[in-house]
Design a protein around this motif. Structure first.
Motif, short mmCIF file in Angstrom:
data_model
loop_
_atom_site.label_atom_id
_atom_site.label_comp_id
_atom_site.label_asym_id
_atom_site.label_seq_id
_atom_site.Cartn_x
_atom_site.Cartn_y
_atom_site.Cartn_z
N ARG A 83 -24.33 -50.75 76.94
CA ARG A 83 -24.28 -51.83 75.96
C ARG A 83 -22.98 -52.60 76.08
NH1 ARG A 83 -25.72 -50.40 69.97
NH2 ARG A 83 -27.74 -50.27 70.94
N LYS A 84 -21.88 -51.90 76.30
CA LYS A 84 -20.59 -52.57 76.46
C LYS A 84 -20.58 -53.45 77.71
CE LYS A 84 -17.27 -49.56 74.20
NZ LYS A 84 -16.07 -48.74 74.41
N SER A 85 -21.15 -52.96 78.79
CA SER A 85 -21.15 -53.74 80.02
C SER A 85 -22.04 -54.98 79.88
CB SER A 85 -21.58 -52.89 81.21
OG SER A 85 -22.90 -52.46 81.07
N TRP A 86 -23.16 -54.86 79.17
CA TRP A 86 -24.00 -56.04 78.94
C TRP A 86 -23.29 -57.06 78.07
CZ3 TRP A 86 -27.87 -57.59 81.64
CH2 TRP A 86 -28.67 -56.67 82.33
N PHE A 87 -22.60 -56.58 77.06
CA PHE A 87 -21.86 -57.49 76.18
C PHE A 87 -20.75 -58.20 76.96
CE2 PHE A 87 -18.40 -58.33 73.13
CZ PHE A 87 -19.05 -59.27 72.34
N ARG A 88 -20.06 -57.46 77.79
CA ARG A 88 -18.99 -58.03 78.62
C ARG A 88 -19.56 -59.09 79.57
NH1 ARG A 88 -13.83 -59.07 78.92
NH2 ARG A 88 -12.93 -58.74 80.94
N MET A 89 -20.69 -58.77 80.19
CA MET A 89 -21.32 -59.73 81.10
C MET A 89 -21.74 -60.98 80.32
SD MET A 89 -24.61 -59.47 83.69
CE MET A 89 -24.63 -57.74 83.54
N GLY A 132 -6.58 -70.96 78.62
CA GLY A 132 -6.36 -70.04 77.50
C GLY A 132 -7.61 -69.25 77.16
N GLN A 133 -8.75 -69.93 77.15
CA GLN A 133 -10.01 -69.24 76.87
C GLN A 133 -10.33 -68.23 77.96
OE1 GLN A 133 -12.83 -72.42 76.55
NE2 GLN A 133 -12.34 -72.85 74.41
N PHE A 134 -10.06 -68.59 79.21
CA PHE A 134 -10.31 -67.68 80.32
C PHE A 134 -9.46 -66.41 80.19
CE2 PHE A 134 -9.43 -66.38 84.77
CZ PHE A 134 -10.74 -66.05 85.13
N ARG A 135 -8.20 -66.59 79.89
CA ARG A 135 -7.29 -65.45 79.72
C ARG A 135 -7.76 -64.58 78.56
NH1 ARG A 135 -2.83 -68.02 78.23
NH2 ARG A 135 -2.70 -68.93 80.29
N GLN A 136 -8.16 -65.21 77.47
CA GLN A 136 -8.63 -64.45 76.31
C GLN A 136 -9.90 -63.68 76.66
OE1 GLN A 136 -9.62 -66.86 72.96
NE2 GLN A 136 -9.62 -65.14 71.55
N THR A 137 -10.80 -64.30 77.40
CA THR A 137 -12.05 -63.63 77.79
C THR A 137 -11.78 -62.45 78.71
OG1 THR A 137 -13.28 -65.71 77.59
CG2 THR A 137 -14.30 -63.98 78.89
N LEU A 138 -10.86 -62.61 79.65
CA LEU A 138 -10.58 -61.53 80.58
C LEU A 138 -9.92 -60.33 79.92
CD1 LEU A 138 -9.23 -63.30 83.77
CD2 LEU A 138 -11.39 -62.13 83.48
N PHE A 139 -9.04 -60.57 78.99
CA PHE A 139 -8.26 -59.47 78.43
C PHE A 139 -8.71 -59.02 77.06
CE2 PHE A 139 -5.24 -61.53 81.41
CZ PHE A 139 -5.20 -60.49 82.32
#
Length: 54
Positions: free
Chosen positions: A4-10, A46-53
């Motif tokens: 579930r976590k991996s699907w949410f991350r994807m 900024g959005q990219f950095r926030q999404t990655l981390f």
């Protein structure tokens, strides 16, 4: 649970990529100025950095 976590991350990454694509496409259609393009790339960075981390 891990699946579930991996699907949410994807989902988060794909939705960000789609959103980024739409914003860049919209700016190209509207022929925005260089200042507005720079502001867009700063916002997307900024959005990219926030999404990655997150």
């Amino acid at each position: 649970m891990k699946n579930r976590k991996s699907w949410f991350r994807m989902w988060k990454i794909l939705s960000f990529a789609f959103s980024m694509f739409l914003q860049v496409y919209w700016y190209r259609i509207r022929k925005k100025s260089d200042v507005e393009w720079n502001a867009l790339w700063e916002k997307l960075g900024g959005q990219f950095r926030q999404t990655l981390f997150s």
